[in-house]
Each structure stands twice: as C-alpha cells, then as structure tokens.
Scaffold this motif. Sequence first.
Motif, PDB file in Angstrom:
ATOM      1  N   LEU A   1      -4.864  -4.743  -3.442  1.00 39.59           N
ATOM      2  CA  LEU A   1      -4.829  -3.322  -3.788  1.00 39.59           C
ATOM      3  C   LEU A   1      -6.036  -2.939  -4.635  1.00 39.59           C
ATOM      4  O   LEU A   1      -6.624  -1.867  -4.450  1.00 39.59           O
TER       5      LEU A   1
ATOM      6  N   ARG B   1       0.849  -1.202   0.000  1.00 36.77           N
ATOM      7  CA  ARG B   1       0.000   0.000   0.000  1.00 36.77           C
ATOM      8  C   ARG B   1       0.883   1.250   0.000  1.00 36.77           C
ATOM      9  O   ARG B   1       0.644   2.201  -0.745  1.00 36.77           O
TER      10      ARG B   1
ATOM     11  N   ARG C   1      -5.009   3.803  -4.523  1.00 33.13           N
ATOM     12  CA  ARG C   1      -5.848   3.254  -5.587  1.00 33.13           C
ATOM     13  C   ARG C   1      -5.037   3.037  -6.865  1.00 33.13           C
ATOM     14  O   ARG C   1      -4.138   3.808  -7.183  1.00 33.13           O
TER      15      ARG C   1
ATOM     16  N   SER D   1      -8.583  -0.644  -1.664  1.00 32.86           N
ATOM     17  CA  SER D   1      -7.790   0.577  -1.602  1.00 32.86           C
ATOM     18  C   SER D   1      -8.569   1.702  -0.922  1.00 32.86           C
ATOM     19  O   SER D   1      -9.764   1.594  -0.659  1.00 32.86           O
TER      20      SER D   1
END
Length: 285
Positions: free
Chosen positions: A146, A111, A167, A150
Amino acid sequence: MKVAFTAIVLTSLLIPIHPTFAENEVKIIPDVVYGHKYGMALTFDVYQPQKQANGAAVLFMVSGGWYSKWTDPKNMLGWFKPLLDEGFTVFSVRHGSSPKFIIPEVVDDVRRSVRFIRLHSNEYGVRPDQLGVWGGSAGGHLSLVLGTTSDEGNPKAKDKVLQSSDRVAAVVAYYPPTDLREFVDEKSPYYHRFPALQFDADLADDFSPLLHVTQDDPPTLLIHGDQDQLVPISHSKNIMKQFQTQKVPAELLIIENAAHGFKGDDHSRASEAVVKWFKQHLLPQ
C-alpha cells in the motif's frame, strides 16, 4: 532456510490479550462490510477511543502467511491499547484468506479497505489524509504494498469506493517480506508452505515492494529481529536502502536476538515505536 508453520505466524500476531479498558473508553463496531467476493463479505472491526480521539486512524492488516483470521474483537483490545490510549482510531482489516485466495486478490482487498475507509471517514470521525497502515509478516508486506504502489482511484469507476484513493500517510511493517520473486518459484519451500504465493511468477515484480520505492512514498518504519529465520532481516535492510536512495523518510529498528514474532520486552519496544511513529507522521506538529 527454516520455514515455520503458518499457524505460528498467525499466533504471534493475534494472541488474545485481555483488555484493561473500562467499557466506556472504547467503542467497538464489529464486522463492518467493506466489500463482497464470491458471495462472501470482506470485513473489518473499528475501535474508536471515546476520549480525546485525535482524528487519525491506523489500519491493521490481519494477515499471517496471507491467512486472515477472525477473532473476537474484544481479544484485540490489548494489542491496540497503546494506539487507542493516544487517541487513534484503529481498523482491524481482514482480507480474503489463503488458501482460497492468492496474493494479487489479497492486495485488491486491502486496497479496497483503504478506499472504503477514506470514502466513509466522516462516519468514523477520522480525517482521510491521516490514515496509516501497520502489519506484521504478511501484514507487513501488505502494508508496504500500500505504501509503495498506491493510486488516486478511478474517477470513472461505477463503484464509488473504487473512485477513492488508496494512499496512506504513514506505514509500519514488522519483519516484512519485501521481495517475492524467490518465493513464487516452485522450488522454494515458501511456495508450498504458503498457498497465497502460488500465482503467476511473472507477476511477482508487481507485488514486491522492494521494486516500487519512489520518492513520494509515505514515511515508513521497519521493525525486524536479527535472528528471524522465517523472513531474513535482509528483506528490511534491502528496502531500507531503497528508501534512503529515494530520500523517503524511513527508519529500520533492529531488535537484537529477536526472532519472527515479538514477545515480552521486544513486543513492548516495537509497540512503543509504532505509537511514536504514527504520532510523528499522522498528527499535526
């Protein structure tokens, strides 16, 4: 169910392929630090095409069995060549590796990599809204995490990186585990073979992409062999049903007689599909 040794998964993803580029065709920026943990650096390598760069980028998740292995960046040039030839910038992202780190920690790392690259996108000549993610096996799992879970970042965070969104605009996943609930059971052979799975079973839902598909997920391509004995093709078929239910643009490419880790013609076919997918969904039409 047969469980292969982790190194086999890594080898299938990270086989050094001799580059065929002239020295001036691709610029490599090695070992960029995108964060720290336990006094250690989290790093990625950047591959920048020097001719006709298209402004889009693909983050490749370096992960097999949630192990993240360093290799000389030049050894990966051949692997990324199809994307580089089309003008994509590629980020080869390493995360805190098993057996030291477990999946919740690994997910935090990837992330952060997306947030960091978005924050510094101008420095790499890419557009923050044209970031895709791609990986195989555990890397495919992380790519789907992801894609399905997100957020927009925390505007109140003191760390500027954490203020940015993680994102992505498109996803490709090779033979991904999509439901970890069965794997985190101590009776499962996966639990003992892959130490990253040894986390609180109550958290398995949080890291199972199958359970988080929503209509705002990015376009997603799944590629799976129908003879995969490590991650059964049912994982891709099940999440594909969820994508269809939620009307997410998604496709499942089934490669007949292929096992875990594509080789030869199977590898070429999968690679061509990757490039086509990212051209379709990351570049202006």
